[in-house]
Write an enzyme that holds these catalytic residues in place. Structure first.
Site, PDB file in Angstrom:
ATOM      1  N   HIS A   1      39.447  43.928  46.478  1.00  0.00           N
ATOM      2  CA  HIS A   1      39.681  44.300  44.994  1.00  0.00           C
ATOM      3  C   HIS A   1      38.545  44.494  44.197  1.00  0.00           C
ATOM      4  CE1 HIS A   1      38.424  39.963  44.344  1.00  0.00           C
ATOM      5  NE2 HIS A   1      38.096  40.216  43.049  1.00  0.00           N
TER       6      HIS A   1
ATOM      7  N   HIS B   1      34.880  46.718  40.226  1.00  0.00           N
ATOM      8  CA  HIS B   1      35.895  45.609  40.273  1.00  0.00           C
ATOM      9  C   HIS B   1      37.203  46.534  40.153  1.00  0.00           C
ATOM     10  CE1 HIS B   1      38.582  42.224  39.362  1.00  0.00           C
ATOM     11  NE2 HIS B   1      37.820  41.568  39.870  1.00  0.00           N
TER      12      HIS B   1
END
Length: 161
Positions: A68, A83
């Site tokens: 992620h 992110h």
């Protein structure tokens, strides 16, 4: 576009878009950690693709096991955190495919992460993708180019030492 992510002029560097999509202010991200710039100044991309590429030549400082997020150390010293989505760590890697690992030397535009944007959104997660400079204090200015739709690899941020 050889100059992207490299010395542009007078200690000025540029980072390219890690994903295609709309470039927005990181202060608009619906997560205080990013919107208050606790982690650093930057930009966010509302992705229209399913890929994250290196915004500059760098070393992968940390590729999160879940896929992620990735932290990069740019060749010119910037500590760049990308992110994918908000709270997506909770997916525990579901919908993410990692294409680089911690310690890899990567070139600008190199594929780092693939993700299933539709599946992530269907599970209720915001897919906005912040890209922040964690060592922002080491730069005189950090100027994001926001408010436009950008292609993967287009310049989106200028940093000046």
């Amino acid at each position: 576009m050889e100059w992207l992510g490299k010395l542009f002029k007078n200690d000025e560097y540029r980072l390219s878009a890690p994903a295609a999509g709309k470039a927005v202010s990181v202060t608009e991200v619906k997560d205080e950690t990013f919107s208050t710039e606790i982690l650093g100044k930057g930009i966010a991309i509302v992705p229209e693709s399913n890929r994250i590429v290196a915004p500059c030549d760098a070393v992968v400082d940390l590729m999160f096991d879940t896929g992620h997020a990735v932290s990069l150390k740019a060749n010119f010293g910037a500590e760049v955190l990308i992110h994918v989505g908000l709270d997506t760590v909770n997916l525990k890697g579901k919908h993410f495919t990692v294409h680089a690992k911690t310690g890899d030397v990567v070139k600008e535009g190199q594929l780092l992460i693939e993700f299933d944007r539709a599946a992530i959104a269907a599970e209720g997660y915001d897919t906005v993708t912040p890209m922040v400079i964690c060592n922002s204090d080491e730069f005189k200015t950090i100027t994001p180019q926001i408010g436009t739709v950008v292609a993967e690899g287009e310049p989106v941020m200028t940093l000046k030492k």
